[in-house]
Design an enzyme around this catalytic site. Structure first.
Site, short mmCIF file in Angstrom:
data_model
loop_
_atom_site.label_atom_id
_atom_site.label_comp_id
_atom_site.label_asym_id
_atom_site.label_seq_id
_atom_site.Cartn_x
_atom_site.Cartn_y
_atom_site.Cartn_z
N PHE A 1 -55.16 19.89 -4.31
CA PHE A 1 -55.72 20.87 -3.38
C PHE A 1 -57.09 21.27 -3.89
CE2 PHE A 1 -56.81 25.02 -1.77
CZ PHE A 1 -56.58 24.86 -0.41
N ASP B 1 -61.31 20.68 -11.60
CA ASP B 1 -61.24 21.79 -10.66
C ASP B 1 -60.36 22.86 -11.30
OD1 ASP B 1 -60.71 23.64 -8.72
OD2 ASP B 1 -60.28 22.19 -7.13
N LYS C 1 -62.23 31.79 -7.49
CA LYS C 1 -61.14 32.77 -7.53
C LYS C 1 -61.41 33.94 -8.48
CE LYS C 1 -57.69 30.29 -5.09
NZ LYS C 1 -57.58 28.83 -5.01
#
Ligand SMILES: *Cc1c(COP(=O)(O)O)cnc(C)c1O
Length: 533
Positions: A142, A227, A256
């Site tokens: 993702f 990532d 985030k």
């Protein structure tokens, strides 16, 4: 509760039935004043908890100065933010202290930025023929929701109906080093992967995978891009998950938690030879690196630079792991993977779906979200104190028992009452300490341990005191000590299952039957979390 029958929102989400009105530390309150422990933390965007005092103060100060300039003009927080990022994250990449930073906003933009940079580097430096660059990605990945990133996914919900997708990506089984080696050729400019796959259910690759990737990519002059948007910034017990395997990627995507749960802040950090290729006009963002984002990002990096949040994640992670292992042993979960303060738990589908469990948890005062099928991710704020963690795990256990016994709605009365008591007591505390960070957590912890003593916050349990100290005064000697003492790796928790796992991890992926294999892979990899504890 929201009236969902007349929503003006396009139905891109199917949220759990709660409408949040207020939050503080590890806690949120709905519009009726009911209290919940947040075990999702905005998918790790809230690693420091809700409304962290230092982060809010930094944002408030900046709000009165200047909030947006665009990159047409420099502002006085931009270089400071980039430098702070290089200080904290640079040495964890091959860029070291010479690392460069591209500030962006969302995680997806950071990944897109990395893709652009490695492609241009491939053409300009490696001499890859124009428009032929390939990037190797992992099954189950993702990386975000743009059309290019949706095209990387093998999840039909993310992908189907949104093509045609950008070419130039090769997908291989996550954790399968041989498959990566087979997929790379002279057109390959990068391997882009999550060190630990978050959305896929906190899946850990075999221990030799990332070191192997590092070796392979270094040898072939291929960029290794991690990532770390979800796995980074403390969640796994270290600043980057890559540290678990002592691997320095060339580029790291962050997002985030970098925005402290206040504003979206993302960045790509790493090797100057690659990021330096993005010259004026080749890449940019109206909001990327804006003053408010930089101010919050700097404050978030300050919190991380002491190592206390990482240490807390490692320490609390031991309890999380022990309790979940117990639930697996008792047959209430089919498997549980943890790394730091991050868990993916798999229910027996016969007990219900992941959403059923999330509804049962919600009813008892814990917020969590299923990632897919019968898999749920647990990622509380790193500031959580042990009694809160215990309470939430008690609720997980009760909810599973209730689902097993077929009385999900009724069996949780005891836990629900406990939480109700917390609500009553905490309301008073939280109101009295509007800006004090995480103190509501302290009160809840006291309540759980000894409800009658909840009016004596001056004498909290030891762990509670530690956590409160850390948040209130990040540089106290006590906190430093804690951070030194907390091992990033708990040797006791390393199962001797490595060999079996290695075999399984490489043999369990079969293109023809992805779903079954994904489920099987999940089970197999449940024991692959030894490094982190
Ligand atoms: C959340 C996430 C993204 C996307 O971030 P957004 O801010 O939602 O665009 C990318 N990669 C990983 C690993 C993530 O968890």
């Amino acid at each position: 509760m929201a009236d969902t029958t007349h929503s003006a929102l396009a139905p891109t989400y199917d949220p759990l039935p709660i409408t949040i009105a207020r939050a503080h530390g590890t806690h949120v309150w709905d519009t009726d004043g009911n209290e919940f422990l947040d075990f999702l933390s905005g998918y790790s965007a809230l690693n420091f908890g809700h409304l962290h005092q230092g982060l809010i103060a930094a944002a408030m100060t900046q709000l009165r100065q200047v909030t947006l300039t665009s990159r047409a003009f420099d502002h006085d927080r931009l270089e400071e933010f980039a430098q702070r990022l290089v200080d904290v994250v640079g040495p964890l990449t091959t860029g070291g202290e010479d690392s460069l930073v591209v500030p962006m906003n969302t995680g997806a933009e950071a990944v897109e930025t990395a893709i652009k940079a490695v492609r241009k580097w491939g053409y300009d430096v490696r001499g890859v023929p124009e428009d032929t660059a390939t990037i190797v990605v992992a099954e189950g990945n993702f990386h975000g929701r743009t059309t290019t990133l949706a095209g990387l996914s093998d999840d039909p919900a993310t992908r189907d109906g949104f093509g045609p997708f950008a070419p130039g990506f090769r997908r291989v089984p996550f954790g399968d080093l041989e498959a990566v080696a087979d997929a790379v050729d002279e057109t390959t400019v990068a391997v882009l992967m999550e060190p630990v796959q978050g959305e896929a259910g906190v899946l850990l690759p075999p221990d030799e995978f990332w070191p192997g990737l590092r070796e392979l990519t270094a040898e072939k002059n291929i960029a290794l891009v991690a990532d770390e948007i979800q796995s980074g910034l403390g969640r796994t017990g270290s600043t980057l998950a890559c540290e678990l395997w002592d691997v320095q990627p060339d580029l790291v995507c962050l997002g985030k938690a970098l925005g402290g749960g206040i504003v979206p802040v993302s960045a790509v950090v790493g090797k100057p030879e690659i990021l330096g290729i993005l010259t004026p006009g080749t890449h940019g963002s109206t909001f990327g690196g804006n003053p408010l984002a930089c101010a919050v990002g700097i404050a978030a990096l300050d919190l991380l630079s002491t190592g206390q949040y990482q240490a807390r994640a490692a320490e609390s992670g031991k309890l999380l792991r022990a309790r979940l292992d117990e639930l697996v042993e008792r047959g209430l979960l089919t498997s549980a993977r943890t790394v730091g303060l991050w868990a993916g738990i798999d229910m027996d589908p016969a007990l219900g779906t992941g959403r059923d469990l999330c509804l049962a948890l919600l009813e008892r005062g814990v917020l969590a979200k299923d990632s897919h099928g019968a898999t749920i991710r647990l990622s509380p704020p790193l500031s959580i104190v042990q009694p809160e963690l215990e309470m939430a795990l008690d609720i997980v256990e009760e909810s599973l028992v209730a689902l097993r016994d077929g009385d999900g709605a009724d069996a949780g009365d005891t836990a629900a009452e406990d939480v109700a008591e917390d609500v009553a007591d905490d309301e008073g505390n939280a109101a009295a300490e509007d800006v004090a960070n995480d103190d509501a957590s302290t009160a809840a912890a006291d309540d759980e341990a000894e409800p009658a003593d909840s009016e004596e916050p001056a004498e909290p349990a030891d762990q509670t005191a530690d956590a409160a100290d850390e948040d209130a005064a990040p540089e106290t000697p006590a906190a430093d000590e804690a951070s030194d003492d907390a091992p990033a790796v708990d040797p006791e928790e390393a199962p001797a299952a490595d060999k079996a796992d290695k075999a399984d991890a490489t043999s369990d992926v079969d293109d023809d039957d992805k779903k079954d294999d994904a489920a099987k892979g999940t089970d197999d990899r449940s024991e692959l979390s030894p490094t982190a504890g």
